[in-house]
Design an enzyme around this catalytic site. Structure first.
Site, PDB file in Angstrom:
ATOM      1  N   SER A   1       0.823  -1.320  -0.123  1.00  0.00           N
ATOM      2  CA  SER A   1      -0.067   0.115   0.094  1.00  0.00           C
ATOM      3  C   SER A   1       0.874   1.350   0.077  1.00  0.00           C
ATOM      4  O   SER A   1       1.948   1.319   0.659  1.00  0.00           O
ATOM      5  CB  SER A   1      -0.723  -0.031   1.324  1.00  0.00           C
ATOM      6  OG  SER A   1      -1.367   1.368   1.596  1.00  0.00           O
TER       7      SER A   1
ATOM      8  N   TYR B   1      -2.297  -0.466   9.972  1.00  0.00           N
ATOM      9  CA  TYR B   1      -2.637  -0.913   8.539  1.00  0.00           C
ATOM     10  C   TYR B   1      -1.281  -0.825   7.721  1.00  0.00           C
ATOM     11  O   TYR B   1      -0.819  -1.596   7.192  1.00  0.00           O
ATOM     12  CB  TYR B   1      -3.813  -0.335   7.845  1.00  0.00           C
ATOM     13  CG  TYR B   1      -3.725  -0.648   6.251  1.00  0.00           C
ATOM     14  CD1 TYR B   1      -4.316  -1.806   6.205  1.00  0.00           C
ATOM     15  CD2 TYR B   1      -3.523   0.511   5.384  1.00  0.00           C
ATOM     16  CE1 TYR B   1      -4.252  -2.119   4.713  1.00  0.00           C
ATOM     17  CE2 TYR B   1      -3.520   0.201   4.060  1.00  0.00           C
ATOM     18  CZ  TYR B   1      -3.978  -1.303   3.741  1.00  0.00           C
ATOM     19  OH  TYR B   1      -3.966  -1.441   2.337  1.00  0.00           O
TER      20      TYR B   1
HETATM   21  N1  LIG Z   1      -8.394  -0.372  -2.835  1.00  0.00           N
HETATM   22  C1  LIG Z   1      -7.309   0.290  -2.615  1.00  0.00           C
HETATM   23  O1  LIG Z   1      -7.133   1.588  -2.993  1.00  0.00           O
HETATM   24  C2  LIG Z   1      -6.003  -0.326  -2.020  1.00  0.00           C
HETATM   25  C3  LIG Z   1      -4.966   0.489  -1.673  1.00  0.00           C
HETATM   26  C4  LIG Z   1      -3.699   0.166  -1.286  1.00  0.00           C
HETATM   27  C5  LIG Z   1      -3.702  -1.309  -0.977  1.00  0.00           C
HETATM   28  N2  LIG Z   1      -4.908  -2.074  -1.418  1.00  0.00           N
HETATM   29  C6  LIG Z   1      -4.662  -3.404  -1.049  1.00  0.00           C
HETATM   30  O2  LIG Z   1      -5.084  -4.333  -1.999  1.00  0.00           O
HETATM   31  C7  LIG Z   1      -5.698  -5.490  -1.496  1.00  0.00           C
HETATM   32  C8  LIG Z   1      -7.102  -5.374  -2.194  1.00  0.00           C
HETATM   33  O3  LIG Z   1      -7.673  -4.349  -1.692  1.00  0.00           O
HETATM   34  P1  LIG Z   1      -9.355  -4.257  -2.187  1.00  0.00           P
HETATM   35  O4  LIG Z   1      -9.596  -2.975  -2.210  1.00  0.00           O
HETATM   36  O5  LIG Z   1      -9.903  -5.205  -3.214  1.00  0.00           O
HETATM   37  O6  LIG Z   1     -10.050  -4.521  -0.826  1.00  0.00           O
HETATM   38  P2  LIG Z   1     -11.222  -5.495  -0.496  1.00  0.00           P
HETATM   39  O7  LIG Z   1     -11.403  -5.358   1.208  1.00  0.00           O
HETATM   40  O8  LIG Z   1     -12.348  -5.179  -1.348  1.00  0.00           O
HETATM   41  O9  LIG Z   1     -10.885  -7.047  -0.827  1.00  0.00           O
HETATM   42  C9  LIG Z   1      -9.984  -7.807   0.253  1.00  0.00           C
HETATM   43  C10 LIG Z   1     -10.742  -9.222   0.201  1.00  0.00           C
HETATM   44  O10 LIG Z   1     -10.101 -10.053   1.138  1.00  0.00           O
HETATM   45  C11 LIG Z   1     -10.975 -10.754   1.869  1.00  0.00           C
HETATM   46  N3  LIG Z   1     -10.441 -11.131   3.130  1.00  0.00           N
HETATM   47  C12 LIG Z   1      -9.849 -10.261   4.245  1.00  0.00           C
HETATM   48  N4  LIG Z   1      -9.396 -10.746   5.268  1.00  0.00           N
HETATM   49  C13 LIG Z   1      -9.499 -12.145   4.860  1.00  0.00           C
HETATM   50  C14 LIG Z   1      -8.866 -13.313   5.632  1.00  0.00           C
HETATM   51  N5  LIG Z   1      -8.538 -13.427   6.587  1.00  0.00           N
HETATM   52  N6  LIG Z   1      -9.039 -14.512   4.899  1.00  0.00           N
HETATM   53  C15 LIG Z   1      -9.647 -14.753   3.356  1.00  0.00           C
HETATM   54  N7  LIG Z   1     -10.104 -13.587   2.925  1.00  0.00           N
HETATM   55  C16 LIG Z   1      -9.905 -12.502   3.655  1.00  0.00           C
HETATM   56  C17 LIG Z   1     -12.049 -10.166   2.124  1.00  0.00           C
HETATM   57  O11 LIG Z   1     -13.306 -10.567   2.609  1.00  0.00           O
HETATM   58  C18 LIG Z   1     -12.261  -9.026   0.844  1.00  0.00           C
HETATM   59  O12 LIG Z   1     -13.079  -9.537  -0.001  1.00  0.00           O
HETATM   60  C19 LIG Z   1      -5.642  -5.460  -0.207  1.00  0.00           C
HETATM   61  O13 LIG Z   1      -4.493  -6.242   0.318  1.00  0.00           O
HETATM   62  C20 LIG Z   1      -5.556  -4.006   0.282  1.00  0.00           C
HETATM   63  O14 LIG Z   1      -4.886  -3.930   1.508  1.00  0.00           O
HETATM   64  C21 LIG Z   1      -6.001  -1.496  -1.854  1.00  0.00           C
END
Ligand SMILES: NC(=O)c1ccc[n+]([C@@H]2O[C@H](COP(=O)([O-])OP(=O)(O)OC[C@H]3O[C@@H](n4cnc5c(N)ncnc54)[C@H](O)[C@@H]3O)[C@@H](O)[C@H]2O)c1
Length: 326
Positions: free
Chosen positions: A126, A151
């Site tokens: 991130s 985080y």
């Molecule tokens: N969207 C953004 O702007 C952004 C920015 C920086 C980093 N990220 C990272 O990218 C990745 C995807 O993000 P996103 O926006 O799709 O988030 P999201 O929350 O929509 O997707 C994450 C998914 O992981 C699942 N999950 C969480 N904990 C879990 C566990 N213990 N076991 C199994 N499944 C689990 C959740 O149910 C969810 O569906 C994440 O690692 C997030 O930290 C996203």
């Protein structure tokens, strides 16, 4: 066979869809937790489940045995690890979720990779790892050792853990520092999503630091294009480990975000001004030099265009599925 963790999440859904359309066999895992509306996760997963080449398992990555069983059964060649507890502010409220999913869960993925040796492990980090760094734009060459949220600390730890596994067990690994990814099927906890809902429903739009906070908004299709290209870019260095920024390189103030939404929706927002929560940073700004060098692409979609695409989806989705209790 490609394993995608968090396949029912925002980014995981879009990546799975892209790969399924390309004809790949995708194993998706997700625990479908209720951090935000699980119906949205179920609906994304239903779209994916229409593909016969999608194999979904509802498991929690904090459970080491369940993770090992999936690796044993499918022996994935590629692993794209996107499951995590996301969100900076929520880490002030429920720190346990971050340790369980982002630390223990990530460790379980690494342990499985150690045994089953995929060709390439890609994982989500991130932009928050840069904390309140004053060195703009943020470069992957900069130090990133002053996170301001739990985080961010878990994501930075993931990078360090991954480096150790890459170094020790020669696992080709790529970490992606995503910058505020937005778009259709997006996350209801993120500002652009909450603001759209508030404007439509005459609610309030909360702006921190007088709306001067800047974010490097990255349209989902661009983020997926980067991910897709990077899957094929298997690191070959002595320690096969790479980190990239995935951002548009164009920071925009949250005030501008609200103005753009007002223009698209055709309605004024009711602004309320609040102090910046301690877990938030003032600015994010990606230097994408390494990304461009490696894949000859970096995010390009202008914010207005991306938000229009989001808004079209939002109207379509919530006309079909009104939010419960409203
Ligand atoms: N969207 C953004 O702007 C952004 C920015 C920086 C980093 N990220 C990272 O990218 C990745 C995807 O993000 P996103 O926006 O799709 O988030 P999201 O929350 O929509 O997707 C994450 C998914 O992981 C699942 N999950 C969480 N904990 C879990 C566990 N213990 N076991 C199994 N499944 C689990 C959740 O149910 C969810 O569906 C994440 O690692 C997030 O930290 C996203």
């Amino acid at each position: 066979m490609i394993l995608i963790t968090g396949s029912a999440g925002f980014i995981g859904f879009h990546l799975s869809l892209r790969l399924l359309k390309e004809g790949y066999d995708v194993v998706g895992i997700d625990n479908m937790n209720n951090y935000y509306d699980p119906k949205l996760k179920e609906d994304r997963n239903s779209v994916l489940s229409e593909f016969p080449n999608y194999h979904f398992h509802r498991i929690d990555i904090k459970d080491k045995t369940s993770v090992a069983d999936i690796f044993e059964r499918y022996q994935p060649e590629y692993v794209v690890h996107l499951a995590a507890q996301a969100g900076v502010r929520y880490s002030l409220i429920n720190p346990d979720a971050y340790i369980e999913s982002n630390i223990i869960g990530f460790y379980n993925i690494l342990e499985a990779c150690k045994v089953y040796k995929p060709k390439h492990l890609i994982f989500a980090s991130s932009s928050s790892v840069y904390g309140n760094s004053q060195d703009l734009p943020f470069s992957v060459k900069d130090r990133a050792d002053k996170p301001v949220s739990l985080y961010a600390a878990t994501k930075r730890s993931n990078e360090l853990f991954a480096y150790v596994y890459s170094y020790t067990y020669n696992i080709p690994t790529t970490g992606l520092r995503f910058f505020t990814v937005y778009g259709p099927w997006g996350r209801p906890d993120m500002a652009y999503f909450k603001f759209t809902k508030s404007i439509l429903e005459d609610g309030q739009v909360e702006l921190y630091n007088n709306g001067t906070v800047k974010r490097d908004f990255t349209f989902i299709d661009d983020a997926i294009e980067c991910l897709r290209r990077l899957i094929d870019k298997i690191p070959t260095d002595v320690v096969p480990y790479k980190i990239y920024n995935v951002g548009s390189g164009q920071p925009i103030t949250v005030e501008e975000l609200v103005k753009t939404l007002e223009k698209i929706i055709g309605k004024k927002a009711k602004r309320v001004y609040k102090e910046l929560p301690s877990a938030d940073v003032l600015v994010t700004y990606a230097d994408t030099t390494e990304l461009e060098e490696e894949i000859n692409f970096s995010p390009i979609t202008p914010l207005e265009e991306g938000l229009r695409r989001f808004y079209e989806w939002y109207k379509m989705y919530y006309e079909k599925h009104p939010i419960q209790g409203e």
